[in-house]
Design an enzyme around this catalytic site. Structure first.
Site, PDB file in Angstrom:
ATOM      1  CG  ASP A  97      -4.883   2.259   2.332  1.00  0.00           C
ATOM      2  OD1 ASP A  97      -5.850   1.481   2.183  1.00  0.00           O
ATOM      3  OD2 ASP A  97      -3.771   2.035   1.831  1.00  0.00           O
ATOM      4  CB  THR A 131      -3.154   0.900  -3.087  1.00  0.00           C
ATOM      5  OG1 THR A 131      -3.531  -0.171  -2.205  1.00  0.00           O
ATOM      6  CG2 THR A 131      -2.976   2.183  -2.291  1.00  0.00           C
ATOM      7  CG  HIS A 171      -2.019  -0.997   1.168  1.00  0.00           C
ATOM      8  ND1 HIS A 171      -3.356  -0.649   1.140  1.00  0.00           N
ATOM      9  CD2 HIS A 171      -2.001  -2.352   1.112  1.00  0.00           C
ATOM     10  CE1 HIS A 171      -4.103  -1.741   1.076  1.00  0.00           C
ATOM     11  NE2 HIS A 171      -3.294  -2.787   1.066  1.00  0.00           N
TER      12      HIS A 171
END
Length: 369
Positions: free
Chosen positions: A117, A139, A22
């Site tokens: 994220d 991602t 990530h």
């Protein structure tokens, strides 16, 4: 001196999930933005920042340490890299214990925008407390995301794209993955924010346009592709092991080798490793296989080599077809044909993404004047 928002560098604060797979796309996105009048701050735990410290190629990218309070996990476990699967929920709990420290970082730095994220939705709530707009970054790409989103929302309906199909066994494993993910991420992550209708996608419409459209239909959010965030091999420092691999590959015939890796967060079971090893052996190709084990555990590879293995799921056939067969020729031809169009589309998408960021950052600065 003109100090208008258009002339000043805009500050973007990035917060990836604590895993190398990530963090790397976030770093590539940061590299792109750093050349477009942005100061970028990447926040993670010290053990993860050590991983990317030598990969920073510009002075406009800054590393911000997030220190987590004492918990069931020691600091060297504040990363998903090599973390045993049963400790992953503990890592997420420990990270959420660090919310006050994360909030202080945002308060002190006062960035114009947070990009977090997709696994860390609570970060947007923290940002909203400081009147900082937030966008989430996926991602993983659109195909996988749309498939698992479909699986979670309408499991009784067949996925509309036949190129992605799982066997009954694989689908049952996928269901378990979806459910285990819900268990790990549960706990008050609902976000109330006007900016939550946008999700950034680590991909290009040239590659995954139809999957982006379907995902947008499923979640009713706008999907903004940022282009394919692929690491530039020239930006990676020389490494002795890499040199050995390059030398080894240099002695092999063209299109005769395959690379096998399942990422940093999945550890294959013994039966899975045996099956893959058997398939590679039967395919009669050269291969580089990345085998990982959780921290503190050792794997004796020689004990995992197949002996009298009688059944497999067709791995050897797939590898032979891709490396030597007609299917491989078609794939390579398509890659060559689409290479430049993908590169051009990714550049255009990055420009569009840049304009969107400047719009959001500009609104915040105007609101604070």
């Amino acid at each position: 001196m003109d100090s208008s928002p258009e002339k000043e560098k805009l500050k973007v604060f990035m917060f990836p999930w604590l895993a190398h797979g990530h963090i790397t796309p976030f770093l590539e996105l940061a590299n792109n933005l750093s050349h477009r009048n942005f100061d970028v701050y990447i926040c993670s735990t010290p053990v993860n920042l050590n991983f990317i410290n030598n990969k920073i190629i510009t002075e406009t990218i800054h590393l911000v340490e997030l220190h987590l309070p004492d918990s069931e996990l020691p600091p060297h476990y504040h990363t998903n890299n090599g973390l045993p699967l049963h400790l992953q929920p503990a890592l997420y709990r420990t990270l959420k214990m660090g919310i006050p420290n994360f909030s202080d970082l945002l308060k002190n730095l006062q960035p114009d925008l947070l990009i977090h994220d997709i696994l860390l939705e609570w970060a947007a709530s923290v940002a909203s407390q400081h009147k900082i707009p937030a966008l989430q970054f996926n991602t993983s790409g659109a195909a996988m995301c749309s498939y698992f989103c479909h699986l979670g929302r309408c499991p009784e309906i067949e996925f509309p794209f036949p190129a992605i199909r799982l066997t009954d066994y694989e689908q049952s494993m996928a269901f378990k993955t979806v459910e285990s993910g819900k268990e790990v991420l549960e706990g008050g992550d609902q976000v109330q924010s006007s900016d939550r209708e946008i999700v950034l996608m680590n991909s290009s419409r040239e590659i995954e346009g139809k999957y982006m459209d379907y995902l947008a239909e499923l979640i009713n959010w706008e999907i903004i592709p940022v282009g394919a965030m692929v690491q530039d091999p020239n930006s990676v420092g020389d490494d002795n092991e890499d040199a050995k691999l390059i030398e080894w590959l240099g002695g092999k015939d063209e299109r005769s080798s395959v690379f096998v890796s399942f990422g940093t967060e999945y550890f294959l079971k013994r039966e899975e490793m045996q099956e893959i090893a058997y398939g590679l052996e039967m395919s009669n190709v050269n291969f580089i296989w990345v085998i990982r084990s959780p921290k503190g555990e050792e794997i004796k590879v020689e004990e995992l080599l197949p002996e009298g293995f009688l059944e497999r799921e067709g791995i050897a056939k797939v590898i032979k077809d891709v490396v030597f067969g007609e299917r491989g020729d078609i794939l390579r031809r398509r890659v060559a044909e689409q290479k430049e169009s993908i590169r051009a589309r990714s550049k255009d998408e990055m420009v569009g993404f840049e304009l969107k960021l400047k719009e959001l950052c500009g609104k915040r600065r105007q609101a604070n004047i």
